[in-house]
Enzyme design. Structure first.
Site, PDB file in Angstrom:
ATOM      1  N   HIS A 280      22.764   4.376   1.667  1.00  0.00           N
ATOM      2  CA  HIS A 280      22.659   5.839   1.654  1.00  0.00           C
ATOM      3  C   HIS A 280      23.781   6.392   2.520  1.00  0.00           C
ATOM      4  CE1 HIS A 280      21.113   9.898   1.980  1.00  0.00           C
ATOM      5  NE2 HIS A 280      20.127   9.602   1.156  1.00  0.00           N
TER       6      HIS A 280
ATOM      7  N   ARG B  73      21.215   3.102  -8.079  1.00  0.00           N
ATOM      8  CA  ARG B  73      20.026   3.913  -8.370  1.00  0.00           C
ATOM      9  C   ARG B  73      20.331   5.395  -8.186  1.00  0.00           C
ATOM     10  NH1 ARG B  73      16.174   6.319  -5.259  1.00  0.00           N
ATOM     11  NH2 ARG B  73      16.735   5.278  -3.317  1.00  0.00           N
TER      12      ARG B  73
ATOM     13  N   HIS C 259      19.622   1.178   2.278  1.00  0.00           N
ATOM     14  CA  HIS C 259      18.547   2.135   1.996  1.00  0.00           C
ATOM     15  C   HIS C 259      17.571   1.631   0.944  1.00  0.00           C
ATOM     16  CE1 HIS C 259      16.657   6.042   1.552  1.00  0.00           C
ATOM     17  NE2 HIS C 259      17.031   6.143   0.298  1.00  0.00           N
TER      18      HIS C 259
ATOM     19  N   GLU D  69      20.112  16.619  -6.194  1.00  0.00           N
ATOM     20  CA  GLU D  69      20.666  15.516  -5.386  1.00  0.00           C
ATOM     21  C   GLU D  69      21.812  14.876  -6.162  1.00  0.00           C
ATOM     22  OE1 GLU D  69      17.003  14.077  -2.544  1.00  0.00           O
ATOM     23  OE2 GLU D  69      17.216  13.057  -4.453  1.00  0.00           O
TER      24      GLU D  69
ATOM     25  N   SER E 158       0.835  -1.210   0.000  1.00  0.00           N
ATOM     26  CA  SER E 158       0.000   0.000   0.000  1.00  0.00           C
ATOM     27  C   SER E 158       0.865   1.253   0.000  1.00  0.00           C
ATOM     28  CB  SER E 158      -0.923  -0.013   1.226  1.00  0.00           C
ATOM     29  OG  SER E 158      -0.140  -0.084   2.402  1.00  0.00           O
TER      30      SER E 158
ATOM     31  N   ARG F  77      25.664   7.980  -5.086  1.00  0.00           N
ATOM     32  CA  ARG F  77      25.648   7.456  -3.713  1.00  0.00           C
ATOM     33  C   ARG F  77      26.670   6.373  -3.429  1.00  0.00           C
ATOM     34  NH1 ARG F  77      19.277   7.101  -2.541  1.00  0.00           N
ATOM     35  NH2 ARG F  77      19.160   9.355  -2.561  1.00  0.00           N
TER      36      ARG F  77
HETATM   37  C1  SIN Z   1      17.039  11.241   0.102  1.00  0.00           C
HETATM   38  O1  SIN Z   1      16.195  12.086   0.389  1.00  0.00           O
HETATM   39  O2  SIN Z   1      18.245  11.420   0.216  1.00  0.00           O
HETATM   40  C2  SIN Z   1      16.560   9.908  -0.390  1.00  0.00           C
HETATM   41  C3  SIN Z   1      16.027  10.004  -1.744  1.00  0.00           C
HETATM   42  C4  SIN Z   1      16.126   8.656  -2.411  1.00  0.00           C
HETATM   43  O3  SIN Z   1      16.403   7.647  -1.776  1.00  0.00           O
HETATM   44  O4  SIN Z   1      15.987   8.627  -3.646  1.00  0.00           O
END
Ligand code: SIN
Length: 538
Positions: free
Chosen positions: A244, A385, A350, A129, A29, A290
Site C-alpha cells: 500500500h 488487487r 498490505h 479509490e 473470524s 497501487r
Molecule cells: C484503503 O483504505 O486504502 C485500503 C483499502 C484496501 O486495501 O482495499
C-alpha cells in the site's frame, strides 16, 4: 497436553487430546469466516476458531471500504473491467464476473445483517479509490468500515448461537484415507485439541507479517496457507504481494494505514521539496493502481536518498475529522495536524494476493477443504488487487461456500486419520522472526531482482528442518519461513515484471508470462511450480 516449546506434535501427543466435533469448522473470524458462518443453515453444527481474541485479524483495520457497482452511473461490467485492468492480464475473467455481479447483493446482505453504511440523503455514500473509474466504494463510520462490518457479523453469528472459540491456533489439517480433509490439530489456549469435521473453511487471513513494514496485524502469519500447503493443497499467485503506498511512517507494528480514500477525496503525494510525486507518472495521477504508485514512490525515495514522502491532505483538511476519524486520531497521537502538516508516508506490505487456490465456490484442491478471503486465491486479483475488492471477496465467496456446503451431501465424521507424524515430519524453522521480516523487506519488496531473491533462498536453506513443534510461536515462525520461501521461489520463477511483481533485472511485461503460477508440495522435495492460463477455470 501442553504447549511447551521443547515438544513436537506427534501421534503420541494427540492420543489423549480432547476431541471437538462439528459439521463445519471455520478457521478465522474476520469478514470471510463470519460471512460463511452466518450464511450456513441452522441445521449444521458450526465451530469458528479465532487465532487470538475476537477481532485480532485484518478486518477491523479495513478503512476505505467495500467496492460495489451501486451508483447510478455504474454497473458490474465496468467494475469488472477496472478489476481486470488493475490485474494486468492474469485475473480469471469468470471469477471477476462473479465478484462484480454479486457485489450489490453482498452490500444488501451486510445491510440486512445490521451493518450501518454511511449514507447521504438515504442513499449509500460512495467514494473513489485508485484504479476505479467510478465512485463505488461503500464505507461505514467514515474510515471504520471493517470495524463496523466485524461488529455486525459478530452480533449476527452470536444471535444464532454459533460458538467462536478464541485463542484457537490451527496447527495442521488431518486427511482421511481417501485424502479428504477430515480433522485438525488446534492449540486452544496452548492445549492440543483434535477437531473432527465434515467440512473445513480456511478463512485465516494473509501473511503480511513476513514483512517488517506492514499494515497487517500480528496474527497475519499466513497459517491457513501454510497448513493447506502441508496438507497437499495448491497455492496460487504467491509472488504477488500488494504494497500500500500510503502507510504512516512509524515504529508501530502494524503500521497505521492512511486510506487511499484520502487521495480519492483530493489529497496528493509530494516529495520533501513539495513537488507532486505522481505528476506525469500515470494518466490517473495519485489514483493510479497501487502497484504503480508504490513503485514510483520507492524509485523516487531511492533517487533522493530519503525514507519517506508526504501525503498532503491540506486540500481536504475541512473534512478530515468527520470523514476520516480513525486516521485523524492516529495523526493526533503523533502530533500531526493535517490542516497544517504533511503526513509522512511510505509503502508497506498490505495484502497477500496469493493464497490457497480455489474455485468460485471456494473449493481447494483437497476435497472437503474450502478457503476464502485473504487466505485464498480465487483468481480475481491477478497481478494487482483493485482497492476495496478484498472485503468484497470475503462476502461474495463466503456466501457461495455456505451455499455449496449446504448443497453437498455426506456428512460423515467417522474418519480414520492418516499417519499424522509422517505428514508433519519436517519443516524449516528459524528462531529469528525479525531477520526473516527485514530480509523480505529488503529483497522481496516493491522492487526485486534475481540476486536478492537468490540470497533469500540461500538464507532459508540454512534454517534447520525439524518436526512441527508443539508451540504456537515456533509454528508461526515455521509458517513464515515456508511462505517466504514459496513467495521467493514464485518470484524467481516469474521472469518478467507484472503488477505488484517488479523485477528490476527484467523490467518488461512478457506476453508468454500471461499465466498464473501454481505451487504445491512434492513430499520433502522442492515445491513444484506449474502454469495456469488465467481463463482456465479454477
Ligand atoms: C484503503 O483504505 O486504502 C485500503 C483499502 C484496501 O486495501 O482495499
Amino acid at each position: 497436553m501442553m504447549g511447551d516449546g521443547g515438544r513436537f506434535v506427534s501421534w503420541a501427543t494427540l492420543d489423549d487430546a480432547p476431541v471437538l466435533e462439528c459439521d463445519v469448522a471455520i478457521f478465522g473470524s474476520g469478514i470471510a469466516g463470519l460471512t460463511v458462518a452466518s450464511s450456513l443453515p441452522d441445521s449444521l453444527k458450526i465451530l469458528v476458531f479465532s487465532k487470538g481474541p475476537f477481532g485480532d485479524g485484518s478486518t477491523p483495520y479495513a478503512q476505505g471500504g467495500i467496492a460495489a457497482a451501486v451508483g447510478s452511473d455504474d454497473e458490474p461490467s465496468i467494475h469488472a473491467t477496472d478489476t481486470l485492468v488493475a490485474a494486468v492480464g492474469i485475473a480469471d475473467p469468470a471469477a471477476v464476473a462473479v465478484l462484480t455481479s454479486e457485489a450489490p447483493d453482498a452490500i444488501a446482505f451486510l445491510e440486512k445483517t445490521g451493518t450501518k453504511f454511511d449514507k447521504i440523503d438515504g442513499r449509500l455514500a460512495l467514494t473513489l479509490e485508485g484504479g476505479h473509474s467510478r465512485r463505488r466504494i461503500v464505507h461505514a463510520g467514515g474510515d471504520a468500515t471493517g470495524a463496523e462490518i466485524s461488529r455486525s457479523l459478530f452480533e449476527a453469528v452470536g444471535s444464532r448461537g454459533i460458538s467462536i472459540l478464541n485463542e484457537a491456533f490451527l496447527v495442521d489439517l488431518l486427511l482421511d484415507r481417501h485424502g479428504h480433509a477430515a480433522g485438525a490439530i488446534v492449540l486452544i489456549a496452548g492445549e492440543v485439541h483434535l477437531v473432527r469435521f465434515s467440512f473445513a473453511v480456511l478463512a485465516s487471513g494473509g501473511a503480511g507479517q513476513i514483512y517488517s513494514a506492514t499494515t497487517s496485524p500480528a496474527s497475519c502469519t499466513g497459517d491457513g496457507m501454510a497448513v493447506a500447503y502441508r496438507a497437499g493443497a495448491e497455492l496460487a499467485d504467491m509472488e504477488f504481494v500488494q504494497f500500500h503506498p500510503t502507510v504512516l511512517v512509524s515504529d508501530r507494528d502494524p503500521r497505521p494505514l492512511i486510506s487511499e480514500a484520502l487521495r480519492g477525496e483530493g489529497a496528493v503525494l509530494r516529495d520533501g521539496h513539495g513537488d507532486l510525486v505522481m505528476e506525469g507518472a500515470h494518466p490517473r495521477g495519485d489514483l493510479a493502481p497501487r502497484d504503480v504508485v508504490s513503485r514510483r514512490m520507492v524509485e523516487l525515495m531511492v533517487a533522493q536518498g530519503v525514507d519517506q514522502l508526504y501525503l498532503d491532505a491540506r486540500p481536504i483538511a475541512s473534512m478530515m475529522s468527520a470523514r476520516f476519524p480513525t486516521i485523524s486520531a492516529s495523526l493526533r497521537q503523533i502530533g500531526v495536524d493535517p490542516a497544517r502538516d504533511q503526513i509522512p508516508v511510505s509503502p508497506a506490505s498490505h495484502y497477500s494476493i496469493g493464497g490457497v487456490r480455489t474455485s468460485v465456490d471456494g473449493l481447494t484442491s483437497v476435497p472437503r477443504l474450502y478457503s476464502v478471503g485473504e487466505a485464498a486465491s480465487v483468481g480475481i486479483h491477478g497481478a494487482n488487487r483493485l482497492a476495496s475488492n478484498s472485503l468484497l471477496e470475503g462476502v461474495v465467496f463466503g456466501r457461495r461456500i455456505a451455499l455449496h456446503i449446504a448443497s453437498t451431501s455426506g456428512r460423515s465424521r467417522n474418519v480414520d486419520f492418516e499417519d499424522v507424524p509422517r505428514k508433519l515430519a519436517s519443516t524449516r524453522n528459524s528462531t529469528d522472526r525479525r531477520q526473516i521480516r527485514l530480509a523480505m523487506d529488503l529483497y522481496a519488496g516493491v522492487i526485486r531482482d534475481r540476486h536478492g531473491l537468490e540470497l533469500l533462498l540461500k538464507m532459508f536453506e540454512q534454517y534447520p528442518k525439524s518436526r512441527v513443534p508443539c508451540n504456537q510461536e515456533s509454528i508461526e515462525q515455521a509458517n513464515m519461513v515456508m511462505l517466504s520461501e514459496l513467495i521467493v521461489r514464485s518470484a524467481l520463477s516469474r521472469e518478467e515484471s507484472r503488477g505488484a511483481h517488479f523485477r528490476q533485472d527484467i523490467p518488461d511485461t512478457v506476453n508468454s508470462w500471461r499465466v498464473r503460477q501454481l505451487i504445491s508440495r512434492v513430499g520433502d522435495q522442492e515445491p513444484k511450480i506449474s502454469a495456469l492460463a488465467p481463463d482456465q477455470p479454477s
